[in-house]
Design a protein around this motif. Sequence first.
Motif, PDB file in Angstrom:
ATOM      1  N   ALA A 241       1.030  -1.252   0.028  1.00 36.24           N
ATOM      2  CA  ALA A 241      -0.041   0.118   0.065  1.00 36.24           C
ATOM      3  C   ALA A 241       0.731   1.283  -0.107  1.00 36.24           C
ATOM      4  CB  ALA A 241      -0.948   0.004   1.249  1.00 36.24           C
ATOM      5  N   ILE A 242       2.060   1.228   0.899  1.00 39.42           N
ATOM      6  CA  ILE A 242       2.799   2.416   0.924  1.00 39.42           C
ATOM      7  C   ILE A 242       3.578   2.528  -0.441  1.00 39.42           C
ATOM      8  CG2 ILE A 242       4.917   3.319   2.037  1.00 39.42           C
ATOM      9  CD1 ILE A 242       3.849   2.600   4.697  1.00 39.42           C
ATOM     10  N   GLU A 243       4.016   1.440  -0.906  1.00 39.42           N
ATOM     11  CA  GLU A 243       4.730   1.382  -2.163  1.00 39.42           C
ATOM     12  C   GLU A 243       3.960   2.102  -3.189  1.00 39.42           C
ATOM     13  OE1 GLU A 243       8.178   0.684  -3.371  1.00 39.42           O
ATOM     14  OE2 GLU A 243       8.381   1.306  -1.508  1.00 39.42           O
ATOM     15  N   SER A 244       2.594   1.552  -3.304  1.00 40.39           N
ATOM     16  CA  SER A 244       1.840   1.943  -4.550  1.00 40.39           C
ATOM     17  C   SER A 244       1.498   3.281  -4.277  1.00 40.39           C
ATOM     18  CB  SER A 244       0.327   1.113  -4.523  1.00 40.39           C
ATOM     19  OG  SER A 244      -0.342   1.195  -3.453  1.00 40.39           O
ATOM     20  N   GLY A 245       1.185   3.697  -3.234  1.00 45.88           N
ATOM     21  CA  GLY A 245       0.645   5.222  -2.892  1.00 45.88           C
ATOM     22  C   GLY A 245       1.918   6.118  -3.361  1.00 45.88           C
ATOM     23  N   ARG A 246       3.094   5.646  -3.156  1.00 46.48           N
ATOM     24  CA  ARG A 246       4.287   6.630  -3.372  1.00 46.48           C
ATOM     25  C   ARG A 246       4.485   6.615  -4.953  1.00 46.48           C
ATOM     26  NH1 ARG A 246       9.480   4.788  -0.633  1.00 46.48           N
ATOM     27  NH2 ARG A 246       9.822   3.512  -2.688  1.00 46.48           N
ATOM     28  N   TYR A 247       4.205   5.624  -5.557  1.00 42.99           N
ATOM     29  CA  TYR A 247       4.361   5.528  -7.211  1.00 42.99           C
ATOM     30  C   TYR A 247       3.248   6.213  -7.721  1.00 42.99           C
ATOM     31  CZ  TYR A 247       8.314   2.648  -7.600  1.00 42.99           C
ATOM     32  OH  TYR A 247       9.709   2.196  -7.513  1.00 42.99           O
ATOM     33  N   MET A 248       2.058   6.264  -6.689  1.00 42.57           N
ATOM     34  CA  MET A 248       0.919   7.049  -7.415  1.00 42.57           C
ATOM     35  C   MET A 248       0.903   8.610  -7.345  1.00 42.57           C
ATOM     36  SD  MET A 248      -1.343   5.334  -9.279  1.00 42.57           S
ATOM     37  CE  MET A 248      -1.168   3.373  -9.654  1.00 42.57           C
ATOM     38  N   GLY A 249       2.102   9.041  -6.510  1.00 35.97           N
ATOM     39  CA  GLY A 249       2.194  10.346  -6.440  1.00 35.97           C
ATOM     40  C   GLY A 249       1.243  10.886  -5.565  1.00 35.97           C
ATOM     41  N   VAL A 250       1.091  10.224  -4.657  1.00 38.94           N
ATOM     42  CA  VAL A 250       0.072  11.060  -3.531  1.00 38.94           C
ATOM     43  C   VAL A 250       1.047  12.077  -2.461  1.00 38.94           C
ATOM     44  CG1 VAL A 250      -1.231  10.456  -1.390  1.00 38.94           C
ATOM     45  CG2 VAL A 250      -1.330   8.933  -3.594  1.00 38.94           C
ATOM     46  N   HIS A 251       0.209  13.260  -2.566  1.00 43.81           N
ATOM     47  CA  HIS A 251       0.873  14.102  -1.910  1.00 43.81           C
ATOM     48  C   HIS A 251       0.959  13.817  -0.286  1.00 43.81           C
ATOM     49  CE1 HIS A 251       2.444  17.364  -4.235  1.00 43.81           C
ATOM     50  NE2 HIS A 251       1.307  17.599  -4.676  1.00 43.81           N
ATOM     51  N   ALA A 252       1.890  14.630   0.311  1.00 43.92           N
ATOM     52  CA  ALA A 252       2.045  14.393   1.893  1.00 43.92           C
ATOM     53  C   ALA A 252       0.551  14.911   2.250  1.00 43.92           C
ATOM     54  CB  ALA A 252       2.881  15.087   2.646  1.00 43.92           C
ATOM     55  N   GLN A 253       0.078  15.730   1.822  1.00 42.39           N
ATOM     56  CA  GLN A 253      -1.315  16.259   2.491  1.00 42.39           C
ATOM     57  C   GLN A 253      -2.486  15.271   1.998  1.00 42.39           C
ATOM     58  OE1 GLN A 253       0.615  18.186   0.663  1.00 42.39           O
ATOM     59  NE2 GLN A 253       1.481  19.698   1.950  1.00 42.39           N
TER      60      GLN A 253
END
Length: 388
Positions: free
Chosen positions: A227-239
């Motif tokens: 989940a964290i890896e996919s979230g990072r690759y999807m470019g989810v902002h810190a906010q």
Amino acid sequence: MRSWRWYLSRVMRLFLRWFRLCPQRGRRKRQSRVRDLWNYWKVIMKSLYFNVLNNSDTVLDCAFEPIYWLVDNLTRWFGVVFVSLVIALTSSVVIIVYLCVLPIIFSTYPFHWILWHLCYGHWNLLMVVFFYYKATTTHPGFPPQEKSDIPTVTICKKCIVPKPARTHHCSICNRCILKMDHHCPWLNNCVGHFNHRYFFSFCLYMSMGCIYCSISVKDMFLDAYNAIESGRYMGVHAQGEVITDVGLIYSLLPPGDTPGQSYFQTPPPTFTHQERMVHKSLIYLWVLTSSVAVALGGLTLWHALLITRGETSVERHINHKERKRLKLKGKLFRNPYHHGKLNNWKVFLGVQKQSHWLTRVLLPSSHAPHGDGLTWDSPAYRNNTMAI
Ligand SMILES: [Zn+2]
Ligand SMILES: [Zn+2]
């Protein structure tokens, strides 16, 4: 009858004689005092380095004495920090299990698995807390300071008291310890006759708890990691804002890393702040418990091997040396405290009948160890056929 003049002349002669001899007497006295001081100084100097058993080991020991002193003092003062660290890390694992793991288990697992996790997890936690508390608060056992009739092997050079068999001096506690195993900074206590079982049981149940957590949380850890890896690759902002600009996604990726088409065809997952915290907590839980399981599991196995052989950590080195020395002479070394593999465990755990395996090993028990730690008579099962 002599006249007073005769008496006066005698007194005067005596006085003059004493006066004449005075400087000689003072000189002799001074010479004697200087000689005494010189002899005293020589004795002091010789007492610092003279040893009939002087060899390279003694010289090395003397050379490293400042380092030993530093390590001993650091270990003594950092003991409280280490104990606080054990309590803080264990508490963090328990809190994460209650807040993150158990809700997932309750909502997704079948009833029999929920029951298993509740029963085993709480039993394991109870054993860890009980044995850690007992291991840190129980004194390891000290030999008597005054003269007594107990059989002693030698005199401690630092405490200047007789040492019974299996007793060794701990330089960190700065006193002799009965059946000393080692000084444990994680307990801030020495491991000796009266808390050896508590120490081993704590290591055993802590290792079992870490292995249990590591295995139980593995799937949750993989989900959280993905989940964290996919979230990072999807470019989810810190906010939490999702980036939809493809060019910006490429600019955020590491050089040479190209996302597949699926990244742009499927909607990117979004996680709330609470979900992200759960993911990070699960990763922390799995990494911590897996690492401790490997490190502490190895230490527990090592101590289990020593208990099977009827040795402490200190005796392991002494016996090893003695075994080699006697082997050169064509003789066989026999450990006098080895009563057979199973009997060693029975003596160590205090198991005297079958029911004790449940009440004294699998449940919290604060029974005293076999013997007083001063004398080492053979236990009743020494003559048992199980003994080797
Ligand atoms: Zn001592
Ligand atoms: Zn100690």
